[in-house]
Design a protein around this motif. Structure first.
Motif, mmCIF file in Angstrom:
data_model
loop_
_atom_site.group_PDB
_atom_site.id
_atom_site.type_symbol
_atom_site.label_atom_id
_atom_site.label_comp_id
_atom_site.label_asym_id
_atom_site.label_seq_id
_atom_site.Cartn_x
_atom_site.Cartn_y
_atom_site.Cartn_z
ATOM 1 N N MET A 558 0.824 -1.203 0.000
ATOM 2 C CA MET A 558 0.000 0.000 0.000
ATOM 3 C C MET A 558 0.858 1.252 0.000
ATOM 4 O O MET A 558 0.522 2.255 -0.652
ATOM 5 C CB MET A 558 -0.928 -0.012 1.208
ATOM 6 C CG MET A 558 -1.957 1.112 1.184
ATOM 7 S SD MET A 558 -3.224 0.888 2.449
ATOM 8 C CE MET A 558 -4.247 2.327 2.128
ATOM 9 N N ALA A 559 1.980 1.209 0.710
ATOM 10 C CA ALA A 559 2.882 2.366 0.717
ATOM 11 C C ALA A 559 3.426 2.632 -0.680
ATOM 12 O O ALA A 559 3.511 3.793 -1.114
ATOM 13 C CB ALA A 559 4.016 2.127 1.707
ATOM 14 N N ARG A 560 3.793 1.584 -1.406
ATOM 15 C CA ARG A 560 4.331 1.767 -2.760
ATOM 16 C C ARG A 560 3.248 2.272 -3.719
ATOM 17 O O ARG A 560 3.523 3.112 -4.576
ATOM 18 C CB ARG A 560 4.910 0.448 -3.276
ATOM 19 C CG ARG A 560 6.225 0.043 -2.631
ATOM 20 C CD ARG A 560 6.877 -1.082 -3.405
ATOM 21 N NE ARG A 560 6.026 -2.264 -3.474
ATOM 22 C CZ ARG A 560 6.082 -3.269 -2.613
ATOM 23 N NH1 ARG A 560 6.936 -3.229 -1.609
ATOM 24 N NH2 ARG A 560 5.278 -4.315 -2.740
ATOM 25 N N ASP A 565 6.212 8.161 -4.698
ATOM 26 C CA ASP A 565 7.325 9.114 -4.832
ATOM 27 C C ASP A 565 7.587 9.924 -3.572
ATOM 28 O O ASP A 565 8.248 10.956 -3.625
ATOM 29 C CB ASP A 565 7.039 10.068 -6.004
ATOM 30 C CG ASP A 565 5.680 10.750 -5.868
ATOM 31 O OD1 ASP A 565 4.948 10.417 -4.919
ATOM 32 O OD2 ASP A 565 5.373 11.620 -6.715
ATOM 33 N N ARG A 566 7.043 9.493 -2.419
ATOM 34 C CA ARG A 566 7.289 10.245 -1.192
ATOM 35 C C ARG A 566 7.174 9.324 0.011
ATOM 36 O O ARG A 566 6.625 8.221 -0.088
ATOM 37 C CB ARG A 566 6.337 11.432 -1.060
ATOM 38 C CG ARG A 566 4.860 11.067 -1.028
ATOM 39 C CD ARG A 566 4.027 12.353 -1.114
ATOM 40 N NE ARG A 566 2.600 12.132 -0.917
ATOM 41 C CZ ARG A 566 1.767 11.772 -1.880
ATOM 42 N NH1 ARG A 566 2.231 11.593 -3.112
ATOM 43 N NH2 ARG A 566 0.479 11.601 -1.625
ATOM 44 N N ASP A 567 7.689 9.811 1.126
ATOM 45 C CA ASP A 567 7.654 9.042 2.364
ATOM 46 C C ASP A 567 6.214 8.955 2.848
ATOM 47 O O ASP A 567 5.542 9.978 3.029
ATOM 48 C CB ASP A 567 8.515 9.747 3.418
ATOM 49 C CG ASP A 567 8.667 8.912 4.683
ATOM 50 O OD1 ASP A 567 8.012 7.853 4.780
ATOM 51 O OD2 ASP A 567 9.429 9.319 5.581
ATOM 52 N N PRO A 568 5.699 7.742 3.089
ATOM 53 C CA PRO A 568 4.294 7.625 3.503
ATOM 54 C C PRO A 568 4.027 8.131 4.916
ATOM 55 O O PRO A 568 2.881 8.471 5.233
ATOM 56 C CB PRO A 568 4.020 6.122 3.386
ATOM 57 C CG PRO A 568 5.350 5.483 3.532
ATOM 58 C CD PRO A 568 6.336 6.439 2.918
ATOM 59 N N LEU A 569 5.048 8.147 5.780
ATOM 60 C CA LEU A 569 4.818 8.585 7.156
ATOM 61 C C LEU A 569 4.356 10.033 7.176
ATOM 62 O O LEU A 569 4.935 10.917 6.528
ATOM 63 C CB LEU A 569 6.095 8.430 7.977
ATOM 64 C CG LEU A 569 6.579 7.000 8.229
ATOM 65 C CD1 LEU A 569 7.817 6.995 9.096
ATOM 66 C CD2 LEU A 569 5.487 6.154 8.869
ATOM 67 N N GLY A 570 3.315 10.280 7.926
ATOM 68 C CA GLY A 570 2.762 11.619 8.025
ATOM 69 C C GLY A 570 1.759 11.952 6.946
ATOM 70 O O GLY A 570 1.071 12.980 7.036
ATOM 71 N N GLN A 571 1.649 11.119 5.916
ATOM 72 C CA GLN A 571 0.668 11.353 4.857
ATOM 73 C C GLN A 571 -0.713 10.915 5.344
ATOM 74 O O GLN A 571 -0.841 10.107 6.271
ATOM 75 C CB GLN A 571 1.048 10.570 3.595
ATOM 76 C CG GLN A 571 2.438 10.873 3.068
ATOM 77 C CD GLN A 571 2.579 12.316 2.617
ATOM 78 O OE1 GLN A 571 1.627 12.916 2.122
ATOM 79 N NE2 GLN A 571 3.772 12.877 2.784
ATOM 80 N N HIS A 572 -1.744 11.447 4.693
ATOM 81 C CA HIS A 572 -3.118 11.132 5.069
ATOM 82 C C HIS A 572 -3.805 10.377 3.952
ATOM 83 O O HIS A 572 -3.637 10.705 2.768
ATOM 84 C CB HIS A 572 -3.895 12.417 5.385
ATOM 85 C CG HIS A 572 -3.491 13.065 6.677
ATOM 86 N ND1 HIS A 572 -4.185 12.884 7.855
ATOM 87 C CD2 HIS A 572 -2.439 13.870 6.978
ATOM 88 C CE1 HIS A 572 -3.602 13.560 8.821
ATOM 89 N NE2 HIS A 572 -2.528 14.172 8.317
ATOM 90 N N LEU A 573 -4.585 9.376 4.343
ATOM 91 C CA LEU A 573 -5.402 8.664 3.377
ATOM 92 C C LEU A 573 -6.648 9.482 3.049
ATOM 93 O O LEU A 573 -6.895 10.543 3.646
ATOM 94 C CB LEU A 573 -5.792 7.295 3.930
ATOM 95 C CG LEU A 573 -4.649 6.351 4.314
ATOM 96 C CD1 LEU A 573 -5.209 5.047 4.861
ATOM 97 C CD2 LEU A 573 -3.737 6.074 3.139
#
Length: 795
Positions: A558-560, A565-573
């Motif tokens: 899911m992260a890929r 193209d960015r770090d998934p940590l801190g991102q929002h679904l």
């Protein structure tokens, strides 16, 4: 003919080793084939044991998004009374998780909510008590239940007084009114209770509908007549029912394609064993006929005609076939008992296992097969008897080696080698696939992990009822159990999850209406530690996650896919207010297996149970221990029942057992094909040995002359081995194409193993060459060590 049969019995009594060999080979081939055919006949081929079963149809819903769409009760009621199409219809609402109390310890089972019309449609009656009636469907009718025979035996101890007894099913009270016969398993073997349903437009809908077509109405006609109904329902719910179809199919047991392929390939495998046995028996009888040339010549010189000689050979073949079939029935019963016991112990419910037996249909097949074998085994000696040269045989004083018989011997060796090669290749591919499957990385560490399910409610309602009718009460219940388990000595970590890996179940979740749904698991804080799922980056959940902003842990896939193209940590679904307004990604974990072993890892998210709790929470506790996890099973059960003695504890098993159960099909197939492959190898070795031994005996004069002219024993051995191995090599070459074609059909059963995997072909070919050489070596050495003077003096 009676005199010939009596003579054949006398002759076989004076040659017990030959009679036992032929009878044993026939018994193995016929017995194994008959046993497996009995299973395939009962599971795949046998018609449903109900009245008018050809007129029974299944009706399911399908949409543009889902191949199997559960209909609502209102949808069902739109066509339930179409008497122009059906004589009767019945809703089938399956509940996979009802809790039964009032019969000893609480336990969970699969039940079916249906109408009395289902039993009327099938024309079945209860063995004890009665079935549901049409009057039981009325809104004011009491809750009634009919038990399966197995459930009555196991949990009610076959007590007739169970009729009329009141039990609690989930949160409702039901009265037991009947017990079904042992063979009744409609619509699936896992259903153990049938309950009446008070169906209204607001009730949960049926996953499928059973109906009986009106006489004269075909499936295609009924399908066409329901198209306007489906279109009307689509207009009523354009989003949920987009592209709705009401699909009708003749009722047949829904056996997964891989299970069906497994049974078919096993049947093909025992068919190959039977063909090898036929080749062996043909070779033995032909060799014996060649050895008996002098006897046949003497009888012919005394006035016996060709038909008399052939009739005697046919009588001997028939006698051996009858003996082989009689012993084969005994072998079939033993093999059938072993296979049925194995199938019953598998973690899958195959239909009609209780009806497996050597019935009249199978016995008729066995009789026809034995007659065919008698003709086949006698045909070659009969044909050979026509070519006997009486003067040359009498002059030689023994057997005469003829070119025709040599070619027939070589053909038999090549045939049984080819058949064995096909079976060994299939066995090798399945073993290689199983090894790859057992070595695959599933994303978690199953060792020292105990699992147990503690469900609340059933699967027919969106909400649990009774004392756990709200999510806070459900969370409090599971939290209380978790606290008790964590205090047990020997527990390293404990957690719960709605669906464990490889359980066959999955839950889909979305935070934004209309967005793509992804697989999701609701977990407690220490789930990843208990399961041994590594953290790639970020953090896990904590015990106080409800006091923090909503967060989510996602897997690598899911992260890929979502954040390439960015770090998934801190991102929002995605959330209800639009893209990027959903929960924050707080961690990324390693991919782990989903529902089964052959499903590739897909996007998956993990949500804390303190934030999202699915309507009916069927929870599984996972406990990582320091020692043997099964030793803590009873202790954990007691802790659960201390919190609530009315809740069931089911499926107490280790994670290692779950992994093993998830690969039961390839494991069972590899085991059975390996046994059949070993049997084929033994039969092929016996066939090659017997043919080479007899042909070496017939060549005694030729070998004596070669030795007298200076041939060394090594040259004699090399000559016999070379002529013996040519048919083996030809059989391997001729069957290579067939092996590639048949192996290609195995692709659906293989895991990360190609059907043209060279290792399986090379290993199988090399093994047969070694076995062929070993089987030919002893007769060759015996012939080379014979005294040439004795061989020539007999001339």
């Amino acid at each position: 003919m009676l005199r010939d049969l009596i003579h054949s019995f006398r002759w076989l009594r004076t040659h017990p080793l030959f009679a036992i060999s032929v009878t044993g080979i026939l018994a193995l081939g016929v017995g194994a084939d008959t046993a497996v055919f009995s299973i395939v006949d009962a599971v795949l081929l046998h018609s449903l044991p109900y009245e008018s079963s050809p007129g029974l149809v299944r009706i399911i819903g399908a949409s543009a998004k889902r191949a199997n769409l559960a209909l609502s009760a209102a949808d069902y009621l739109e066509f339930a009374d179409r008497r122009d199409l059906f004589t009767v219809t019945a809703p089938l609402i399956r509940d996979y998780g009802v809790t039964l109390t009032g019969a000893g310890e609480p336990f969970q089972l699969t039940a079916l909510r249906t109408s009395g019309a289902m039993f009327t449609m099938l024309g079945v009656h209860a063995q004890l008590g009665r079935t549901l009636l049409d009057a039981d469907d009325q809104p004011n009718a009491p809750n009634l239940a009919v038990l399966s025979y197995g459930l009555w035996q196991r949990h009610f101890h076959a007590d007739p007084a169970a009729i009329g007894r009141s039990v609690t099913v989930s949160d409702g009270y039901f009265t037991i009114i009947g017990v079904m016969p042992p063979e009744f398993d409609f619509p699936a073997p896992e259903v153990e209770m049938w309950m009446n349903v008070h169906l209204t437009a607001a009730s949960p809908g049926p996953a499928q509908v059973a109906a009986r077509l009106k006489p004269g109405i075909t499936v295609s006609q009924a399908q066409a007549a329901l198209e306007p109904v489906a279109h009307q329902l689509e207009q009523q719910k354009p989003i949920d029912h987009a592209g709705l179809r009401l699909e009708l199919t003749p009722w047949s047991d829904v056996i997964p394609r891989q299970n069906r392929l497994t049974l078919i390939f096993i049947l093909a495998a025992v068919g190959l064993v039977l063909l090898i046995a036929c080749a062996d028996v043909g070779g033995l009888l032909l060799s014996r006929a060649v050895e008996r040339q002098k006897e046949i010549a003497v009888r012919a010189s005394l006035g016996a005609g060709l038909w008399q000689v052939a009739r005697q050979l046919l009588a001997e073949g028939l006698t051996l076939a009858v003996l082989g079939s009689l012993v084969g029935v005994a072998v079939a019963r033993g093999v059938l008992a072993v296979l049925t016991n194995q199938l019953t112990g598998l973690p899958v419910n195959l239909p009609h296992l209780q009806r497996i037996s050597l019935n009249g249909r199978v016995l008729l097949f066995n009789t026809a097969l034995c007659l065919a074998l008698a003709i086949l085994c006698s045909l070659a000696p009969m044909l050979f008897a026509r070519k006997i040269d009486l003067q040359s045989v009498l002059r030689a004083g023994g057997g005469v080696r003829q070119q025709g018989s040599a070619r027939l011997f070589s053909t038999l060796i090549a045939a049984e080698t080819g058949f064995a090669f096909l079976l060994l290749v299939g066995s090798g591919l399945m073993l290689h696939s199983l090894i790859r499957l057992e070595q695959t990385d599933r994303g978690f560490h199953p060792d020292h992990v105990l699992t147990l399910r503690v469900p609340l409610g059933g699967g027919t309602s969106d909400q649990s009822k009774g004392k756990y009718d709200t999510k806070p009460r459900q969370m409090a219940y599971y939290r209380a159990i978790l606290e008790r388990i964590e205090r047990i000595p020997g527990v390293r970590a404990a957690a719960f999850v709605n669906n464990i890996p490889l359980s066959g179940a999955s839950t889909m979740l979305t935070f934004q209406k209309g967005s793509v749904m992804v697989s999701a698991r609701t977990i407690s804080a220490h789930y990843f530690t208990a399961m041994g799922i590594p953290l790639i980056e970020g953090r896990f959940f904590t015990d106080v996650e409800e006091n923090k902003p909503p967060g989510v842990v996602i897997n690598q896939t899911m992260a890929r896919q979502r954040f390439p193209d960015r770090d998934p940590l801190g991102q929002h679904l995605d959330g209800e207010k639009g893209p990027g307004t959903g929960p924050e990604v707080i961690g990324v974990v390693k991919d782990s297996s989903l529902t089964n072993y052959d499903s590739p890892a897909g996007p998956e998210e993990y949500v804390s149970y303190q934030q999202v709790l699915f309507g009916t929470f069927l929870s599984t506790f996972v406990v990582r221990t320091t020692g043997d996890p099964l030793k803590l099973g009873d202790t954990i059960r007691k802790e659960v029942w201390t919190v609530d003695p009315d809740q069931p504890v089911v499926k107490v098993e280790t994670m290692d057992d779950i992994v093993a159960d998830s690969i039961w099909r390839p494991r069972f197939s590899a085991w059975l094909l390996s046994v059949l492959g070993a049997l084929a190898l033994v039969l092929a070795c016996a066939g090659i040995y017997s043919v080479i031994a007899y042909t070496a005996t017939l060549r005694a004069r030729e070998v004596g002359i070669r030795v007298a002219l200076g041939a060394t024993p090594a040259k004699v051995i090399a000559l016999i081995l070379r002529e013996a191995m040519w048919p083996v090599a030809l059989g391997l070459a001729a069957s290579l194409g067939a092996a590639l074609g048949l192996a290609h059909l195995l692709t659906g059963l293989l895991y990360e193993t190609g059907s043209s995997d060279p290792a399986a072909y090379l290993a199988s070919g090399a093994l047969l060459l070694i076995v062929g050489g070993a089987a030919s070596a002893r007769p060759a050495m015996t012939a080379a060590a014979a005294d040439p003077v004795q061989s020539l003096r007999s001339e």
